[in-house]
Design a protein around this motif. Sequence first.
Motif, PDB file in Angstrom:
ATOM      1  N   TYR B 374       0.812  -1.390  -0.077  1.00 53.33           N
ATOM      2  CA  TYR B 374      -0.119   0.134   0.124  1.00 53.33           C
ATOM      3  C   TYR B 374       0.947   1.447   0.158  1.00 53.33           C
ATOM      4  N   ALA B 375       1.925   1.231   0.485  1.00 50.95           N
ATOM      5  CA  ALA B 375       2.971   2.371   0.616  1.00 50.95           C
ATOM      6  C   ALA B 375       3.552   2.654  -0.553  1.00 50.95           C
ATOM      7  N   LEU B 442       9.874   5.499  -1.625  1.00 52.49           N
ATOM      8  CA  LEU B 442       9.605   5.797  -0.365  1.00 52.49           C
ATOM      9  C   LEU B 442       9.124   7.325  -0.089  1.00 52.49           C
TER      10      LEU B 442
ATOM     11  N   PRO C  25      10.450   4.721   4.882  1.00 50.08           N
ATOM     12  CA  PRO C  25       9.477   5.747   4.484  1.00 50.08           C
ATOM     13  C   PRO C  25       9.236   6.841   5.614  1.00 50.08           C
ATOM     14  N   PRO C  26       8.652   7.986   4.955  1.00 50.41           N
ATOM     15  CA  PRO C  26       8.342   9.031   6.209  1.00 50.41           C
ATOM     16  C   PRO C  26       7.651   8.568   7.131  1.00 50.41           C
ATOM     17  N   ILE C  36       1.869   0.327   9.594  1.00 46.72           N
ATOM     18  CA  ILE C  36       2.591  -0.180   8.195  1.00 46.72           C
ATOM     19  C   ILE C  36       4.121   0.343   8.294  1.00 46.72           C
ATOM     20  N   TYR C 174      -3.421   8.527  -3.213  1.00 46.69           N
ATOM     21  CA  TYR C 174      -2.086   8.131  -2.437  1.00 46.69           C
ATOM     22  C   TYR C 174      -1.392   9.407  -1.669  1.00 46.69           C
ATOM     23  N   PRO C 176       1.971  10.101   0.597  1.00 46.41           N
ATOM     24  CA  PRO C 176       3.114   9.009   1.062  1.00 46.41           C
ATOM     25  C   PRO C 176       3.049   9.061   2.667  1.00 46.41           C
ATOM     26  N   LEU C 179       1.416   6.340   4.055  1.00 45.56           N
ATOM     27  CA  LEU C 179       2.057   5.101   3.798  1.00 45.56           C
ATOM     28  C   LEU C 179       0.960   4.220   3.288  1.00 45.56           C
ATOM     29  N   PHE C 180      -0.061   4.985   2.531  1.00 42.64           N
ATOM     30  CA  PHE C 180      -1.086   4.421   1.870  1.00 42.64           C
ATOM     31  C   PHE C 180      -1.585   5.109   0.714  1.00 42.64           C
ATOM     32  N   GLN C 181      -2.297   4.061  -0.097  1.00 41.44           N
ATOM     33  CA  GLN C 181      -2.729   4.403  -1.375  1.00 41.44           C
ATOM     34  C   GLN C 181      -4.202   3.413  -1.676  1.00 41.44           C
TER      35      GLN C 181
END
Lengths: 213, 541, 365
Positions: B374-375, B442, C25-26, C36, C174, C176, C179-181
């Motif tokens: 999903y990310a 990311l 990821p951020p 996540i 989406y 970021p 952390l999802f879309q």
Amino acid sequence: MSLAATEHGTSEVVSGHGSSAHGAVAHGKKGLGNPVLGMLLFIVSEIMFFGGLFAAYFSLRTSAGTWPPEGNEAFLIKEHVLFPSILTLLLVFSSLTCQIAVWRIRRGDRVGMNRALMLTVILGVVFLIGQLYEYTQLGFGIADGTFGGTFYILTGFHGAHVIGGVLMLGVCLYRGSLGQFSAQHHDMVEASSIYWHFVDIVWVFLFALLYFV
Amino acid sequence: MATTTARAAGLQGSRLYDYLTTTDHKKIGILYTISSFIFLAIGGLLALGVRTELAQPGLQYMDESVYNQLFTMHASVMIFWVIIPFLAGIGNYIVPLQIGAADMAFPRINALSFWMIPFSGLIAASGFFLGGAADAGWTAYPPLSNITYSPGPGMNLWIMAVILVGTSSILGAVNFLVTIFRMRAPGMTLFRMPIMVWTIIVTSVLVLMGTPVLTSALIMLFVDRNFGGSFFDPTTGGSAILWQNIFWFYSHPAVYIMVLPGMGVISEIIPVFSRKPLFGYKAFVFATAGIGALGFSVWAHHMFTTGSVFLPFFSVMTFFIAVPTGVKMFNWIATMWRGQISFNTPMLFALGFLSMFLIGGINGVFSASVPVDYAVHATYWIVAHIHYVLFGGSFLAIMAGLYYWFPKMTGKMLDEGLGKLHFAIAMIGLNLTFLPMHTLGLMGMPRRIADYSPTAGWNDLNLAATVGGFLVGISTLPLLWNIYISLRNGKDAGPDPWEGNTLEWATSSPPPAWNFDRLPAITSERPLFDARHGRSGSDHA
Amino acid sequence: MRTPAALIALLAVALVLGGCQAAFPPSAVTEEGLQIENLYVLVFVIAAIVFVLVEGLIIWSVIRYRRKPTDTTLPAQTHGNLVLEIIWTAIPLVTVVGLFVASSQVLGVVDARKPEQVSVKVEVVGYQWQWKFAYPDAGIEIYGTAQNYPELVVPIDERIEVTLVAQDVNHGFYIPEFLFQRDLVPGKVNHFEFTPNKLGTFAGQCSAFCGLLHHAMGFTVRVVTREEYDAWLIEMTPAPAPSESPVATETDLTAEVKEWAISLSGASTAAGEVTFGLTNAGNIPHEFIVVRSDVDGEALLEQVDPATSRLDETSLDAIGEQPEFSPGETKVLTLDLEPGRYVVLCNIAGHFSSGMYADLEITAN
């Protein structure tokens, strides 16, 4: 030809296939020639092709709820099965004549094979003409929603395969009339007949699915 | 008759005529290689176009419409007209030799399969000159790829071209399977075949069963676009998700089609340059078959974010498929372990494959986890993944195979210095281009964007990736120069320059038209090794 | 001796820390995103171990087992080792099963639907190439443009339900930092829920390739306190709609623009100063351009550039235009028109070809 193999005196095998560089056919021990094996494998790919079309059909039919979709009387093909049933019988019968052609050439009966092939080709052409006629009588087209689309793409590509089969059998007929087949050498006839049976079996499934289920 | 006219025109004796009309698997293999190189140049230039535009924020060199064509055609060309044919070409040349046969089972169909490739490639590329090439992504999702939103001719041409190139593949698969099952030399049981041949078997099964499904999807899309069909049009009862399912049912196995023969090549090279047999031959065969079978069960992992997928099944199967792949890694390492490794160019590229495919495999496992996907889905993380496995994996394997078998195909050795230069620049370029893309993904940079915000913080990494991309392009120059000078002036290779294990080294370089005068006895998967060292008997685990 | 070592150690730490951010990821700004993020760290640690181990083995074997001049005989021709092979099949298998189980747990949280706990419902409509955000309970609709990304405002620490509707092609919603879309699929409505746990403004972008201006299909999400949210709701709720005739000034013609037509109140009017009263009766923004043309609207369709789905405005004789205005809005456009044939149209990509034009004749006085 210098070969590392000769240095240590190990046994060598003369390559029995060395001279067949131009497409000479290898005959297997069980009588299943390369062309027949090739045709069987090709048919696997054809089954997957129809599989994709069937997958679309089942998926779209399920999500449509009512099938045939309401609003178009022409979609009630279930009520007009007589003509396509006759076509189906002709096609099934043509598989029989095709197989008879194969049995005859296996016995060396060239003339008999040609006759049976001729009958098969004629039946195939009659099926195609009948299918085209059926198309004109149906009252809906490929652009008529998912019902029309799936009907025509399934029967249409089946028809295209019938054309392919008729052409293949036609070539067999032509070569047969020139006396190019014998009891020992008739791979193309075997392969073409397998293809024809496949086309026939697909039709039986298709016909049952589209007109009865 | 055609031959008389050709003779009269002075053509018949010419090499060109020979290659144009040949049905010899070796010449066809070379034709595949030449065609693939030409399309590689095209696909590579398309990529450089993409990277040039993305080097800095702002649309400096082209508008979005051109950009969308560039990335669509880059992917399509690389997948269908470069990687798959390159491997088919190597297989074409090598497989009959490795099994001790004189040619493929159906030489004329073999020639037909080849010629469909440049022909279909021209059809796809013609879109550029006829109002716009396909521009809906190589995945061509409807409704975007349908007529309303992609009205130009490019999409139609693309569909026809891919159907043709797929048919070429299917015919090739039939040819390979019949050849391998029916034309092996006496003594070569299935478990004495080189691993390369096994990978071609499994690949051919994937092609046979997967490609026709893509064909059916393409035909349905064509009907939707041009005949008012409703298959994928939600406004008339169709389903946009249906396309995705049918498309990925092929396109996932397609990635194994693109990597398994490469793994076969690596499995030929590592044992030879380690002077040890492949560790775990049987496990390798089963792992290959396992990857092939599992490959058909994971397709919807490309669709995790659609909300229309039975997530647990596809996630667990995707996790599972990492296992046979990992097993292979260990088999290759164990082959080198306690061996005596030489670092000729084929081995360098094989080692490059190991390291790069490892990265691509590992970052793929991230996406097997649905929440992580999903990310990272549809971001540059995925672009990193696909290029590590396809460039770092398949393409490096193809290069390894080229360097390894060039002496056999031409009778000349390639220059080692230029080969090492190619390798070094390629490895630097590859990592400089694609390693930063993990970070870009990311951070949130989506795929397929012609431009990006100057304040997103993506500028430097994009610039780095562009520099890397040009390095990758430059790395092919030593290779081309190497081929040129080696063909003219290369050292004579002799029949077996590498002390190979398999039958192709038991004949001259290049082989005669009929391949073999004599074959050694075949009592294991390394007939030439056995002959050289006076061993016999199959003794693998 | 100590100082250089300390410097090198410092450099190494700096590199690792700097590199660290690159590999992660951020920081997540939602509860679900946090799950996540933690899962990502778990996968990353395992991935790093595997990478170091396997790459290490490759590098080690290449160094340790390179062929030396003293290697005159073959090395031991080991064909395999069943025990070893079972071990290195079993360990990866157990590892991936573990990762699957961990992922399933997180998925259960991320994809959970708890309608009874939802406090704010938002509807997101995606179309080529912008977004509409609607708060059905409050009657609020927000339209984005390429110059002005729409902003989704939500209260912190509350459960938000998002409904995703695709108007034309596939799109992807989406963010970021979530952390999802989730995709917007034509013909299907998707839903997800999230709970923001940090204040701030977070960028979002379309992640599913949707054509020409896919790259410009951005939006933002602004997380505010409940009080700020309530205030914002009041500010955004539209005033009661005015009566039928939206313009006070006298108009010569009224035009209603919507998907996919322009309806003019008349097919002709006299030359001179012409005032158009424009209403956007559709669901997405439109524009209104008055073009002098010798051919009628239908014939002009042939000039649409298939690559951009628009008319090339440099080749048009445009007298004047009302730029993009939102659904429900009314505008007034006054132009000086000479006698002749005109076409009024909307030239947003795809709109003209879909039917947004009308013919207009300006007659001599």
